[in-house]
Motif scaffolding. Structure first.
Motif, PDB file in Angstrom:
ATOM      1  N   ALA A   1      -1.839  25.615  -8.787  1.00 43.51           N
ATOM      2  CA  ALA A   1      -1.081  24.918  -7.741  1.00 43.51           C
ATOM      3  C   ALA A   1      -1.605  23.499  -7.554  1.00 43.51           C
ATOM      4  CB  ALA A   1      -1.173  25.703  -6.437  1.00 43.51           C
ATOM      5  N   TYR A   2      -2.926  23.353  -7.564  1.00 46.89           N
ATOM      6  CA  TYR A   2      -3.522  22.030  -7.380  1.00 46.89           C
ATOM      7  C   TYR A   2      -3.079  21.082  -8.497  1.00 46.89           C
ATOM      8  CZ  TYR A   2      -7.011  18.327  -7.085  1.00 46.89           C
ATOM      9  OH  TYR A   2      -7.625  17.106  -6.998  1.00 46.89           O
ATOM     10  N   PHE A   3      -3.196  21.518  -9.755  1.00 49.54           N
ATOM     11  CA  PHE A   3      -2.865  20.628 -10.866  1.00 49.54           C
ATOM     12  C   PHE A   3      -1.365  20.382 -10.985  1.00 49.54           C
ATOM     13  CE2 PHE A   3      -7.192  21.664 -12.475  1.00 49.54           C
ATOM     14  CZ  PHE A   3      -7.650  20.362 -12.489  1.00 49.54           C
ATOM     15  N   ALA A   4      -0.538  21.319 -10.511  1.00 45.94           N
ATOM     16  CA  ALA A   4       0.904  21.062 -10.460  1.00 45.94           C
ATOM     17  C   ALA A   4       1.187  19.890  -9.525  1.00 45.94           C
ATOM     18  CB  ALA A   4       1.644  22.312  -9.997  1.00 45.94           C
ATOM     19  N   CYS A   5       0.466  19.840  -8.405  1.00 50.72           N
ATOM     20  CA  CYS A   5       0.673  18.738  -7.455  1.00 50.72           C
ATOM     21  C   CYS A   5       0.088  17.431  -7.975  1.00 50.72           C
ATOM     22  CB  CYS A   5       0.073  19.115  -6.098  1.00 50.72           C
ATOM     23  SG  CYS A   5       1.055  20.343  -5.211  1.00 50.72           S
ATOM     24  N   VAL A   6      -0.981  17.499  -8.760  1.00 53.39           N
ATOM     25  CA  VAL A   6      -1.495  16.291  -9.415  1.00 53.39           C
ATOM     26  C   VAL A   6      -0.431  15.735 -10.350  1.00 53.39           C
ATOM     27  CG1 VAL A   6      -3.214  15.390 -11.023  1.00 53.39           C
ATOM     28  CG2 VAL A   6      -3.923  16.953  -9.204  1.00 53.39           C
ATOM     29  N   ARG A   7       0.208  16.627 -11.111  1.00 48.26           N
ATOM     30  CA  ARG A   7       1.262  16.183 -12.039  1.00 48.26           C
ATOM     31  C   ARG A   7       2.454  15.605 -11.285  1.00 48.26           C
ATOM     32  NH1 ARG A   7       4.474  14.041 -14.420  1.00 48.26           N
ATOM     33  NH2 ARG A   7       5.379  14.477 -16.471  1.00 48.26           N
ATOM     34  N   PHE A   8       2.742  16.166 -10.116  1.00 49.21           N
ATOM     35  CA  PHE A   8       3.818  15.641  -9.279  1.00 49.21           C
ATOM     36  C   PHE A   8       3.503  14.208  -8.843  1.00 49.21           C
ATOM     37  CE2 PHE A   8       5.039  15.166  -4.703  1.00 49.21           C
ATOM     38  CZ  PHE A   8       6.371  14.854  -4.922  1.00 49.21           C
ATOM     39  N   VAL A   9       2.268  13.961  -8.380  1.00 49.46           N
ATOM     40  CA  VAL A   9       1.880  12.601  -7.997  1.00 49.46           C
ATOM     41  C   VAL A   9       1.966  11.670  -9.200  1.00 49.46           C
ATOM     42  CG1 VAL A   9      -0.059  11.162  -7.225  1.00 49.46           C
ATOM     43  CG2 VAL A   9       0.430  13.312  -6.062  1.00 49.46           C
ATOM     44  N   ASP A  10       1.529  12.153 -10.359  1.00 47.91           N
ATOM     45  CA  ASP A  10       1.627  11.362 -11.585  1.00 47.91           C
ATOM     46  C   ASP A  10       3.079  10.933 -11.829  1.00 47.91           C
ATOM     47  OD1 ASP A  10       0.332  10.632 -14.381  1.00 47.91           O
ATOM     48  OD2 ASP A  10       2.194  11.693 -14.812  1.00 47.91           O
TER      49      ASP A  10
ATOM     50  N   GLY B   1       0.839  -1.197   0.000  1.00 46.00           N
ATOM     51  CA  GLY B   1       0.000   0.000   0.000  1.00 46.00           C
ATOM     52  C   GLY B   1       0.869   1.239   0.000  1.00 46.00           C
ATOM     53  N   VAL B   2       0.747   2.070  -1.045  1.00 49.83           N
ATOM     54  CA  VAL B   2       1.548   3.290  -1.173  1.00 49.83           C
ATOM     55  C   VAL B   2       0.584   4.478  -1.174  1.00 49.83           C
ATOM     56  CG1 VAL B   2       3.228   4.560  -2.566  1.00 49.83           C
ATOM     57  CG2 VAL B   2       3.267   2.044  -2.531  1.00 49.83           C
ATOM     58  N   GLY B   3       0.646   5.287  -0.125  1.00 49.75           N
ATOM     59  CA  GLY B   3      -0.310   6.381   0.017  1.00 49.75           C
ATOM     60  C   GLY B   3       0.346   7.743  -0.083  1.00 49.75           C
ATOM     61  N   TYR B   4       0.084   8.459  -1.203  1.00 47.24           N
ATOM     62  CA  TYR B   4       0.669   9.789  -1.413  1.00 47.24           C
ATOM     63  C   TYR B   4      -0.130  10.875  -0.709  1.00 47.24           C
ATOM     64  CZ  TYR B   4       3.888   7.771  -4.747  1.00 47.24           C
ATOM     65  OH  TYR B   4       4.890   7.032  -5.308  1.00 47.24           O
ATOM     66  N   HIS B   5       0.571  11.907  -0.225  1.00 47.42           N
ATOM     67  CA  HIS B   5      -0.068  13.018   0.471  1.00 47.42           C
ATOM     68  C   HIS B   5      -0.609  14.061  -0.505  1.00 47.42           C
ATOM     69  CE1 HIS B   5       2.667  11.225   3.427  1.00 47.42           C
ATOM     70  NE2 HIS B   5       1.798  11.602   4.325  1.00 47.42           N
ATOM     71  N   ARG B   6       0.081  14.300  -1.584  1.00 43.33           N
ATOM     72  CA  ARG B   6      -0.392  15.264  -2.570  1.00 43.33           C
ATOM     73  C   ARG B   6      -1.495  14.634  -3.410  1.00 43.33           C
ATOM     74  NH1 ARG B   6       2.850  17.765   0.174  1.00 43.33           N
ATOM     75  NH2 ARG B   6       0.859  17.952   1.204  1.00 43.33           N
ATOM     76  N   PRO B   7      -2.428  15.397  -3.976  1.00 41.71           N
ATOM     77  CA  PRO B   7      -2.460  16.860  -3.988  1.00 41.71           C
ATOM     78  C   PRO B   7      -3.171  17.502  -2.801  1.00 41.71           C
ATOM     79  CG  PRO B   7      -4.164  16.026  -5.436  1.00 41.71           C
ATOM     80  CD  PRO B   7      -3.442  14.827  -4.904  1.00 41.71           C
ATOM     81  N   HIS B   8      -3.092  16.906  -1.611  1.00 36.98           N
ATOM     82  CA  HIS B   8      -3.615  17.546  -0.407  1.00 36.98           C
ATOM     83  C   HIS B   8      -2.854  18.849  -0.153  1.00 36.98           C
ATOM     84  CE1 HIS B   8      -4.680  18.145   3.811  1.00 36.98           C
ATOM     85  NE2 HIS B   8      -5.559  17.162   3.727  1.00 36.98           N
ATOM     86  N   LEU B   9      -3.526  19.799   0.463  1.00 40.48           N
ATOM     87  CA  LEU B   9      -2.876  21.038   0.875  1.00 40.48           C
ATOM     88  C   LEU B   9      -1.742  20.757   1.848  1.00 40.48           C
ATOM     89  CD1 LEU B   9      -5.944  23.350   1.498  1.00 40.48           C
ATOM     90  CD2 LEU B   9      -3.985  23.932   0.077  1.00 40.48           C
ATOM     91  N   PRO B  10      -0.739  21.665   1.914  1.00 43.17           N
ATOM     92  CA  PRO B  10      -0.512  22.786   1.017  1.00 43.17           C
ATOM     93  C   PRO B  10       0.078  22.318  -0.307  1.00 43.17           C
ATOM     94  CG  PRO B  10       1.044  22.846   2.845  1.00 43.17           C
ATOM     95  CD  PRO B  10       0.185  21.650   3.043  1.00 43.17           C
ATOM     96  N   TRP B  11      -0.210  23.047  -1.378  1.00 46.15           N
ATOM     97  CA  TRP B  11       0.153  22.621  -2.727  1.00 46.15           C
ATOM     98  C   TRP B  11       1.591  23.007  -3.016  1.00 46.15           C
ATOM     99  CZ3 TRP B  11      -5.079  25.121  -3.678  1.00 46.15           C
ATOM    100  CH2 TRP B  11      -6.093  24.172  -3.483  1.00 46.15           C
ATOM    101  N   ILE B  12       2.495  22.179  -2.530  1.00 48.81           N
ATOM    102  CA  ILE B  12       3.916  22.454  -2.653  1.00 48.81           C
ATOM    103  C   ILE B  12       4.570  21.334  -3.453  1.00 48.81           C
ATOM    104  CG2 ILE B  12       6.079  22.662  -1.376  1.00 48.81           C
ATOM    105  CD1 ILE B  12       4.448  23.849   0.924  1.00 48.81           C
ATOM    106  N   CYS B  13       5.204  21.709  -4.536  1.00 48.08           N
ATOM    107  CA  CYS B  13       5.989  20.750  -5.315  1.00 48.08           C
ATOM    108  C   CYS B  13       7.013  21.548  -6.111  1.00 48.08           C
ATOM    109  CB  CYS B  13       5.094  19.913  -6.234  1.00 48.08           C
ATOM    110  SG  CYS B  13       4.214  20.852  -7.498  1.00 48.08           S
ATOM    111  N   SER B  14       7.876  20.861  -6.827  1.00 48.68           N
ATOM    112  CA  SER B  14       8.941  21.537  -7.553  1.00 48.68           C
ATOM    113  C   SER B  14       8.390  22.435  -8.656  1.00 48.68           C
ATOM    114  CB  SER B  14       9.894  20.507  -8.162  1.00 48.68           C
ATOM    115  OG  SER B  14      10.513  19.758  -7.147  1.00 48.68           O
ATOM    116  N   LYS B  15       9.126  23.458  -8.955  1.00 49.47           N
ATOM    117  CA  LYS B  15       8.716  24.469  -9.934  1.00 49.47           C
ATOM    118  C   LYS B  15       8.457  23.860 -11.307  1.00 49.47           C
ATOM    119  CE  LYS B  15      10.257  28.923 -11.809  1.00 49.47           C
ATOM    120  NZ  LYS B  15      10.309  28.509 -13.228  1.00 49.47           N
ATOM    121  N   GLU B  16       9.157  22.780 -11.646  1.00 47.08           N
ATOM    122  CA  GLU B  16       8.998  22.188 -12.985  1.00 47.08           C
ATOM    123  C   GLU B  16       7.547  21.791 -13.262  1.00 47.08           C
ATOM    124  OE1 GLU B  16      10.463  17.913 -13.187  1.00 47.08           O
ATOM    125  OE2 GLU B  16      11.307  18.541 -11.248  1.00 47.08           O
ATOM    126  N   PHE B  17       6.824  21.417 -12.213  1.00 53.16           N
ATOM    127  CA  PHE B  17       5.437  21.006 -12.407  1.00 53.16           C
ATOM    128  C   PHE B  17       4.516  22.215 -12.548  1.00 53.16           C
ATOM    129  CE2 PHE B  17       7.445  17.522  -9.971  1.00 53.16           C
ATOM    130  CZ  PHE B  17       7.404  16.568 -10.979  1.00 53.16           C
TER     131      PHE B  17
END
Length: 460
Positions: free
Chosen positions: A264-273, A187-203
């Motif tokens: 910010a939300y969709f950047a974190c979705v892309r990060f999880v992807d 079981g692998v449980g990611y925290h994003r895209p939960h707040l706060p929407w923090i990920c690398s600038k590339e996303f």
């Protein structure tokens, strides 16, 4: 599993897409790749649009009223008998059951259910999450983004560290799994895209501000004829990011703020992807892809300004609709899409059937004294017949302002009732109550064929 993930991935583009009027299709190449060889459920609904209750329900295969978990503080094993959970069932059937990240959320600060796992989440991974929060998360929560120069040296984010742990476990397990000596449930449980929407600038760079959506004028506020007496102050974004403590009915953000936080939300979705892509590549590289079932899901949806709301825990479509897909080797390689109504209590019996384990019996009524049973139904028949109607409705609920709010999604409609709780003045225990069905305070009805955004309440 991802947290707060609305069903707005590239692979879901179509008539059941969360925003039927948008031109914004998120960058989710790795999840789209998984979807292309999976059974993809376009109308999968959670039982409760809040982390703890949703996860307790789907992982036990039972409705929230059976589990009696309706908030973030309750540990279901403390209010109910020991219901067998999905990872626990695999453990009991000889699998090594491993927890990495946020799978359970059973009480604030208590993510794990130790009875479910042979190997609970490593303490150092949990400690890292706390360290990251104290050093990086909170100072940059307002700006929303951490650029490479803002990191402390090469410090990973919690989800990056989680991915690293997951890859290491896969590498250790692969030789034993391929030899047939070990089966594993990871079981692998990611925290994003939960707040706060923090990920690398590339996303963030994938989503220019000018390309961001705004809710349509008709969809910016509560639906026409919505019972404003049932307004629930939606403070998640406002409290954590904007430092506000009130939210009036139909209070909206500026167009700039809406675009900023949507980005910010969709950047974190892309990060999880990206994280999921690393795991999928590793499964392939290790030669596990032909013998490994892969399921991806969110725990509930999220509002991005629709109906003036930012967050979850509502009876609306955006809160209760979330991604769900399952890849079964030798069965779903060509990709199958089904629009059938599916509930998250169906996940437990489905995964068990897909793995060839003894089926889970249906729950009797009442079932609180039965440790192993399910109130769900396997949706594997949709692989051969995607248009099969497995159930006429999907049921969701939330506890709000001393009312239980029940919402039914049918083929065409969403119908919701606000039912007061009858509680003794001498007893504040949330579990000692009865429902006052003869005193329903509000009713909502939305016609999704004519009004997919839920802009007009017909349940006057």
């Amino acid at each position: 599993m991802a947290d707060d993930l609305r069903q707005q991935l590239g692979s879901y583009w179509g008539r059941n897409y969360p925003n039927p009027f948008t031109n914004l299709i998120p960058h989710t190449p790795h999840l789209d790749r998984l979807a292309s060889s999976s059974l993809l459920l376009t109308r999968a609904y959670v039982q409760y649009s809040l982390c703890g209750p949703s996860r307790a329900s789907l992982l036990t295969g039972r409705l929230p009223d059976t589990v009696t978990t309706w908030n973030l503080e309750t540990k279901f094993r403390e209010v109910q008998r020991n219901f067998t959970t999905l990872p626990e069932y695999f453990k009991d059937n000889g699998y090594i059951s491993i927890n990495l990240g946020k799978i359970f959320n059973l009480g604030h600060g208590w993510k794990n259910d130790f009875q479910s796992w042979n190997i609970p989440e490593p303490q150092e991974l949990n400690d890292f999450q706390d360290l990251y929060r104290s050093r990086l998360l909170l100072p940059h929560a307002i700006s929303g983004t951490i650029t490479p120069d803002q990191r402390e040296g090469n410090m990973l984010t919690p989800d990056e560290s989680l991915t690293q742990y997951s890859v290491n476990y896969l590498r250790r397990l692969a030789p034993y799994a391929k030899s047939g000596n070990v089966n594993f449930f990871l079981g692998v449980g990611y925290h994003r895209p939960h707040l706060p929407w923090i990920c690398s600038k590339e996303f963030y760079d994938l989503y220019p501000m000018e390309s961001m959506d705004l809710p349509r004028k008709e969809n910016k506020y509560y639906p026409k004829h919505y019972p404003l007496n049932e307004h629930q102050p939606h403070l998640e974004l406002l409290r954590h990011v904007l430092n506000k403590t009130t939210h009036e009915p139909n209070e909206i953000l500026s167009d700039y703020e809406t675009k900023y936080y949507t980005r910010a939300y969709f950047a974190c979705v892309r990060f999880v992807d990206d994280m999921v892509g690393i795991l999928l590549d590793e499964v392939e590289k290790l030669g596990l892809s032909e013998s490994t079932i892969v399921m991806f899901l969110g725990d509930h949806g999220w509002h991005l300004g629709e109906n003036s709301l930012w967050g979850k825990k509502t009876a609306f479509e955006q809160s209760n609709h979330t991604p769900l897909m399952i890849k079964i080797p030798g069965v779903t390689e060509e990709g199958i899409v089904s629009d059938a109504l599916v509930e998250f209590i169906d996940i437990f019996p489905t995964v068990v059937e897909a793995a060839g384990l003894p089926p889970i019996p249906s729950c009797p009524k009442p079932s609180r004294d039965v440790s192993l049973c399910t109130e769900g139904t396997s949706f594997l028949p949709l692989i051969k017949k995607p248009k099969t109607v497995l159930k006429p409705v999907a049921l969701s609920q939330i506890l709000c302002k001393n009312k239980m709010v029940y919402s039914i999604k049918s083929e065409r409609y969403r119908y919701t009732e606000w039912v007061p709780l009858n509680k003794s003045e001498l007893d504040t225990n949330i579990y000692n109550y009865s429902l006052q069905w003869n005193m329903v305070t509000s009713v909502e009805l939305y016609d999704h064929e004519c009004d997919p955004e839920e802009n007009a309440n017909l349940g006057l």
